[in-house]
Write a protein that holds these residues in place. Structure first.
Motif, mmCIF file in Angstrom:
data_model
loop_
_atom_site.group_PDB
_atom_site.id
_atom_site.type_symbol
_atom_site.label_atom_id
_atom_site.label_comp_id
_atom_site.label_asym_id
_atom_site.label_seq_id
_atom_site.Cartn_x
_atom_site.Cartn_y
_atom_site.Cartn_z
ATOM 1 N N ASP A 23 0.839 -1.199 0.000
ATOM 2 C CA ASP A 23 0.000 0.000 0.000
ATOM 3 C C ASP A 23 0.877 1.253 0.000
ATOM 4 O OD1 ASP A 23 -2.208 -1.624 0.038
ATOM 5 O OD2 ASP A 23 -2.499 -1.489 2.218
ATOM 6 N N SER A 24 0.219 2.416 0.138
ATOM 7 C CA SER A 24 0.939 3.695 0.161
ATOM 8 C C SER A 24 0.704 4.418 1.470
ATOM 9 C CB SER A 24 0.482 4.593 -0.999
ATOM 10 O OG SER A 24 0.860 4.041 -2.238
ATOM 11 N N LEU A 25 1.726 5.102 1.940
ATOM 12 C CA LEU A 25 1.591 5.989 3.093
ATOM 13 C C LEU A 25 1.135 7.343 2.567
ATOM 14 C CD1 LEU A 25 2.154 6.516 6.173
ATOM 15 C CD2 LEU A 25 4.380 7.420 5.431
ATOM 16 N N GLU A 26 -0.029 7.802 3.016
ATOM 17 C CA GLU A 26 -0.558 9.095 2.586
ATOM 18 C C GLU A 26 -0.360 10.111 3.714
ATOM 19 O OE1 GLU A 26 -4.428 9.026 0.709
ATOM 20 O OE2 GLU A 26 -4.309 6.853 0.492
ATOM 21 N N PHE A 27 0.188 11.269 3.356
ATOM 22 C CA PHE A 27 0.421 12.276 4.382
ATOM 23 C C PHE A 27 0.232 13.681 3.810
ATOM 24 C CE2 PHE A 27 4.530 11.344 2.461
ATOM 25 C CZ PHE A 27 5.139 12.576 2.303
ATOM 26 N N GLU A 28 0.041 14.628 4.740
ATOM 27 C CA GLU A 28 -0.130 16.036 4.368
ATOM 28 C C GLU A 28 0.819 16.883 5.201
ATOM 29 O OE1 GLU A 28 -4.093 18.196 3.656
ATOM 30 O OE2 GLU A 28 -3.455 18.920 5.637
ATOM 31 N N VAL A 29 1.461 17.838 4.547
ATOM 32 C CA VAL A 29 2.357 18.782 5.213
ATOM 33 C C VAL A 29 1.758 20.177 5.074
ATOM 34 C CG1 VAL A 29 4.690 19.706 5.347
ATOM 35 C CG2 VAL A 29 4.338 17.380 4.506
ATOM 36 N N SER A 30 1.653 20.895 6.174
ATOM 37 C CA SER A 30 1.227 22.293 6.106
ATOM 38 C C SER A 30 2.310 23.172 6.741
ATOM 39 C CB SER A 30 -0.109 22.494 6.824
ATOM 40 O OG SER A 30 -0.006 22.158 8.185
ATOM 41 N N ILE A 31 2.610 24.274 6.059
ATOM 42 C CA ILE A 31 3.689 25.166 6.479
ATOM 43 C C ILE A 31 3.176 26.603 6.498
ATOM 44 C CG2 ILE A 31 6.025 25.997 5.951
ATOM 45 C CD1 ILE A 31 6.306 23.396 4.206
ATOM 46 N N ASN A 32 3.417 27.315 7.584
ATOM 47 C CA ASN A 32 3.056 28.729 7.689
ATOM 48 C C ASN A 32 4.323 29.580 7.683
ATOM 49 O OD1 ASN A 32 0.603 27.545 8.135
ATOM 50 N ND2 ASN A 32 0.032 28.846 9.864
ATOM 51 N N GLN A 33 4.381 30.533 6.762
ATOM 52 C CA GLN A 33 5.526 31.435 6.678
ATOM 53 C C GLN A 33 5.451 32.504 7.766
ATOM 54 O OE1 GLN A 33 8.369 32.152 6.198
ATOM 55 N NE2 GLN A 33 8.839 33.187 4.256
ATOM 56 N N THR A 34 6.600 33.048 8.092
ATOM 57 C CA THR A 34 6.679 34.125 9.082
ATOM 58 C C THR A 34 6.039 35.398 8.524
ATOM 59 O OG1 THR A 34 8.868 34.706 8.249
ATOM 60 C CG2 THR A 34 8.771 33.178 10.102
ATOM 61 N N PRO A 35 5.683 36.357 9.383
ATOM 62 C CA PRO A 35 4.940 37.552 8.930
ATOM 63 C C PRO A 35 5.707 38.476 7.993
ATOM 64 C CG PRO A 35 4.727 37.245 11.309
ATOM 65 C CD PRO A 35 5.783 36.299 10.850
ATOM 66 N N LYS A 36 7.052 38.497 8.075
ATOM 67 C CA LYS A 36 7.790 39.530 7.347
ATOM 68 C C LYS A 36 8.702 39.009 6.236
ATOM 69 C CE LYS A 36 7.938 42.641 11.362
ATOM 70 N NZ LYS A 36 8.824 43.405 12.274
#
Length: 370
Positions: free
Chosen positions: A275-288
């Protein structure tokens, strides 16, 4: 997909026999086919089948490389006249004829390999001459690095790699990887992409043995063209995956940057082999900040000894604007492959941003269900 060894079908071998008959009328196509397919052909793997083809031809063309060389060249001419293209892998057995009959005749063997490598690459064959005539082979490769034919120039780089896949090891090269630096300096910006790609792979080999040597080589060569910078990046790929700060800096990756927030979510914590490993990555950039980021993931594969072996895979590159949020979804297949054995048990996955590791998670790999 059919195994590569099946490229040597009965029709293919009979066709080769017809060409051989034009070169040497004593070779009868059907008899040649019979010799090649004699037991235990069916049980033979690819390398053994290549050996069989070269052995049968040596049996038919008894003699030294000086005796056999004209027949090899005539065969190549015959095949080309029928539209067979150069750099053709199935005919690699022609190089084996040289290694089996020519180790005592260096000059004729080099003459033969120089011709054959254009038709079917000789990077594996030249290694045997390093074993028996090391210094003479080093000099020959230096000469070939200036050859007018790109496939011969490629041989100078590819055949001299410290860690050539499938090639026999040459300890003198592995212990002194700088020995062919003059060849790489000559060829790194070659007009032909296949030559430049070989140089990049050669440099990548060296980076595993002497990283500083490759970093120094590459540092002064950036900026000549986008295409050449791409080749240099390929040369540094192992160091980039290892998070080497200097190599990352060459491409303006800020290794001190950190996201405001990062999450790694696995759809399932348990999957089956196949089978496959399914994953999600979320990244938030800094304000400046506006930041160029290299996004990768690293899997810790459970090994037979209970330890983990790690491999890094790229997710992409992106320039993040202030406050920007990025989501990436990915499926990593655990379908059986010939180059990796999967062992059931605890594995790990983590995210790499500009060489820095984040959010390690564990998941269970189970045996395939029947």
């Amino acid at each position: 997909m059919e195994p590569l060894k099946e490229m040597y079908s009965r029709d293919w071998v009979l066709g080769l026999g017809n060409h051989l008959n034009r070169v040497d009328s004593k070779i009868k196509p059907l008899e040649f086919q019979k010799q090649v397919f004699s037991a235990p052909w069916k049980e033979m793997e690819l390398k053994q089948r290549i050996d069989r083809l070269s052995d049968v031809l040596i049996e038919n063309w008894q003699g030294s490389i000086a005796d056999i060389y004209p027949n090899i060249i005539s065969l190549i001419h015959s095949l080309r006249e029928e539209g067979v293209s150069d750099f053709n892998f199935p005919y690699i057995f022609l190089n084996d004829i040289v290694t089996k009959t020519g180790l005592d005749d260096f000059d004729t063997s080099m003459k033969a390999l120089e011709k054959i490598t254009v038709f079917s690459s000789a990077e594996f064959a030249i290694r045997f001459f390093y074993k028996h005539h090391f210094q003479k082979t080093v000099k020959q490769m230096q000469t070939w690095s200036k050859h007018k034919e790109p496939f011969v120039r490629r041989l100078a780089s590819e055949g001299s790699r410290p860690m050539l896949p499938w090639g026999i090891g040459i300890p003198e090269i592995k212990q002194n990887p700088e020995i062919h630096l003059s060849i790489l300096k000559t060829l790194w910006d070659d007009e032909n992409e296949i030559v430049r790609r070989s140089v990049a792979n050669h440099l990548n080999d060296i980076s595993k043995l002497n990283p500083d040597l490759v970093l120094e080589f590459c540092e002064s060569r950036f900026g000549k063209s986008k295409e050449l910078d791409k080749n240099l990046k390929h040369a540094l790929r192992t160091l980039l995956k290892k998070g080497n700060k200097k190599s990352l800096s060459f491409f303006s990756y800020n290794t001190k940057w950190k996201p405001t927030k990062i999450n790694l979510t696995l759809r399932k914590k348990e999957i089956n082999i196949g089978d496959s490993l399914e994953f999600e990555v979320s990244i938030n950039q800094t304000p400046k900040d506006t930041t160029k980021i290299r996004i990768e993931y690293k899997i810790g594969f459970l090994l037979a000894n209970g330890k983990h072996g790690y491999k890094v895979f790229q997710l992409g590159e992106k320039s993040l604007l202030p406050k920007e949020k990025v989501k990436i979804t990915k499926r990593h297949s655990f379908a059986p492959i010939t180059t990796r054995v999967y062992y059931p048990g605890k594995h790990t996955i983590s995210i790499l941003l500009n060489g820095n590791e984040y959010k390690l998670q564990k998941f269970e790999l189970k045996r395939e269900t029947k």
